[in-house]
Design a protein around this motif. Structure first.
Motif, PDB file in Angstrom:
ATOM      1  N   UNK A  38       0.800  -1.226   0.000  1.00  0.00           N
ATOM      2  CA  UNK A  38       0.000   0.000   0.000  1.00  0.00           C
ATOM      3  C   UNK A  38       0.835   1.280   0.000  1.00  0.00           C
ATOM      4  N   UNK A  39       2.139   1.127  -0.243  1.00  0.00           N
ATOM      5  CA  UNK A  39       3.019   2.289  -0.389  1.00  0.00           C
ATOM      6  C   UNK A  39       3.703   2.264  -1.754  1.00  0.00           C
ATOM      7  N   UNK A  66      -7.411   8.463  -2.344  1.00  0.00           N
ATOM      8  CA  UNK A  66      -6.352   8.977  -3.206  1.00  0.00           C
ATOM      9  C   UNK A  66      -5.002   8.332  -2.886  1.00  0.00           C
ATOM     10  N   UNK A  67      -4.854   7.869  -1.655  1.00  0.00           N
ATOM     11  CA  UNK A  67      -3.597   7.224  -1.283  1.00  0.00           C
ATOM     12  C   UNK A  67      -3.553   5.748  -1.689  1.00  0.00           C
ATOM     13  N   UNK A  68      -4.647   5.238  -2.191  1.00  0.00           N
ATOM     14  CA  UNK A  68      -4.768   3.825  -2.577  1.00  0.00           C
ATOM     15  C   UNK A  68      -3.952   3.579  -3.843  1.00  0.00           C
ATOM     16  N   UNK A  69      -3.058   2.607  -3.818  1.00  0.00           N
ATOM     17  CA  UNK A  69      -2.128   2.411  -4.934  1.00  0.00           C
ATOM     18  C   UNK A  69      -2.607   1.372  -5.946  1.00  0.00           C
ATOM     19  N   UNK A  70      -3.907   1.236  -6.098  1.00  0.00           N
ATOM     20  CA  UNK A  70      -4.470   0.407  -7.161  1.00  0.00           C
ATOM     21  C   UNK A  70      -4.687   1.272  -8.394  1.00  0.00           C
ATOM     22  N   UNK A  71      -4.753   0.635  -9.558  1.00  0.00           N
ATOM     23  CA  UNK A  71      -5.140   1.333 -10.784  1.00  0.00           C
ATOM     24  C   UNK A  71      -5.968   0.392 -11.645  1.00  0.00           C
ATOM     25  N   UNK A  72      -6.636   0.954 -12.633  1.00  0.00           N
ATOM     26  CA  UNK A  72      -7.472   0.140 -13.518  1.00  0.00           C
ATOM     27  C   UNK A  72      -7.456   0.728 -14.924  1.00  0.00           C
ATOM     28  N   UNK A 132      -2.995  -4.382  -8.310  1.00  0.00           N
ATOM     29  CA  UNK A 132      -3.463  -4.919  -7.028  1.00  0.00           C
ATOM     30  C   UNK A 132      -2.375  -4.793  -5.964  1.00  0.00           C
ATOM     31  N   UNK A 133      -2.444  -3.789  -5.119  1.00  0.00           N
ATOM     32  CA  UNK A 133      -1.414  -3.578  -4.092  1.00  0.00           C
ATOM     33  C   UNK A 133      -1.555  -4.558  -2.930  1.00  0.00           C
TER      34      UNK A 133
END
Length: 404
Positions: A38-39, A66-72, A132-133
């Motif tokens: 998560x960093x 906004x601090x969540x390190x997932x993307x799609x 997927x962090x």
């Protein structure tokens, strides 16, 4: 293989080859910047930057804060939906010792190859790449599942690197264990360790007692179960009776049902140590990864495509891995094959410094791309066959009935 299949397989291979140097740079950026669960901001931004430079619309910090390190990112239209998972977290002190840079690279490559094939051949269907962090700690995919990231998805694919223990390219099916984590905090009373230690209640003794209790319990546990623990905080000064200590414990079992049966035994080990020392104890349970149950139908499609591409994959590992993954919590059909790397010492597997070094080599990168081509062909098979997607739904329903 039909001429159409040959044409599409060639197209997918060409796309991977076209983007090889870009993928290599991303792979190296992730490998050389290890980030904990998560960093993973550098990995997140690096992958998103590549995809955006290729013209894709990427949702950064997806499905959360906004601090969540997932993307799609998604391509295609109509039809079914296939997801490739990209992991990119590291381990403290030993970096990319689980090879997540290769997992990310292979899933990115599979996404690019599948997206291009859909467009070039006017095939209905959507392919999604999901960052997927937090696989190593915290269960990022479990959180993403709860957030709806996999809603409406027909299948989810990813793979993991492993050591070269046999003269094959990989293993299609490897059992992964269920695991649950717990943080155990003991609270006692400070006292001067030299002047009046009898006035204290030693929280370190409680932690040591709990650790020893677990060690004694192991003899009465089945071989399919594992418990590992560390004392993450043992006190502040040697001349002060510690008033607070903390342990981190992971419990594993071959099935989710066995895991739930073992959980209270670990709680008893902790409570017994607290009672013996006059301390109190708090158990904070967190991420829970279920045992991995992959789709046999997708595994068969993967094995078929591997053979068509001249790759040799063992159907099933002779023994379990002893490891766990949050890939197992899905409510959707999934696979998790292993692609094998030529580690300097084949007895050394993930979570070792030498495995981290191997994960950063060009040779390992090339192996990950070969795996990506097989995964891309498998994803495209699912998108091209409505009948297969219906079978996957039935297979999953039957598996749920037999799972607790």
């Amino acid at each position: 293989m039909t001429s159409t299949q040959e044409t599409i397989a060639t197209q997918q291979a060409e796309i991977v080859a076209k983007h090889t140097e870009e993928l290599w740079r991303v792979n190296q950026e992730i490998h050389s910047h290890p980030e904990l669960a998560f960093k993973e901001t550098h990995a997140h931004d690096t992958v998103c930057g590549l995809l955006e430079s290729l013209g894709y619309s990427v949702t950064r910090h997806a499905h959360g804060l906004k601090t969540w390190t997932a993307f799609e990112v998604e391509a295609g239209s109509d039809g079914g939906v296939v997801v490739y998972n990209a992991e990119y977290d590291a381990l403290p002190g030993i970096g990319r010792a689980c090879g997540h840079n290769l997992i990310a690279t292979s899933s990115i490559a599979a996404f690019l190859a599948t997206a291009d094939a859909l467009k070039a051949n006017n095939i209905s269907g959507r392919v999604r790449l999901l960052g997927t962090p937090g696989e190593e700690e915290g269960g990022g995919k479990v959180a993403l599942l709860s957030a709806g990231a996999y809603r409406g998805v027909d299948a989810c694919l990813m793979g993991h690197p492993g050591p070269l223990l046999a003269p094959v390219d990989g293993v299609v099916h490897v059992p992964f264990m269920a695991v649950v984590g717990v943080t155990v905090t003991f609270n006692g009373v400070n006292a001067h360790a030299g002047n009046a230690p009898w006035l204290g209640k030693n929280a370190l003794d409680a932690a040591v007692g709990a650790y020893n209790n677990i060690s004694m319990l192991r003899q009465q546990m089945s071989p399919e179960q594992r418990v590992h623990a560390v004392i993450t905080h043992g006190g502040d000064r040697a001349n002060v009776i510690p008033h607070r200590t903390e342990m981190r414990i992971l419990i594993r079992a071959s099935t989710n049902a066995d895991l739930e049966a073992t959980r209270p035994r670990i709680a008893s080990c902790s409570q017994g140590a607290a009672d013996a020392t006059g301390c109190t104890v708090d158990l904070r349970w967190d991420h829970h990864y279920k045992d991995l149950q992959c789709s046999g139908l997708i595994e068969s499609a993967f094995a078929k495509n591997a053979a068509m591409q001249g790759r040799t994959y063992m159907a099933k590992a002779p023994t379990g891995s002893g490891a766990s993954t949050d890939q197992g919590n899905y409510e959707i059909p999934s696979i998790h094959p292993i692609f094998l790397l030529d580690v300097e010492d084949p007895s050394i597997g993930p979570h070792h410094r030498k495995f981290a070094a191997t994960a950063g080599t060009r040779a390992s990168f090339a192996i990950a791309l070969e795996f990506a081509k097989v995964m891309a062909a498998t994803g495209l098979d699912i998108l091209q066959s409505g009948a297969l997607r219906e079978e996957l739904t039935s297979e999953l329903a039957a598996a749920r009935n037999g799972r607790t």
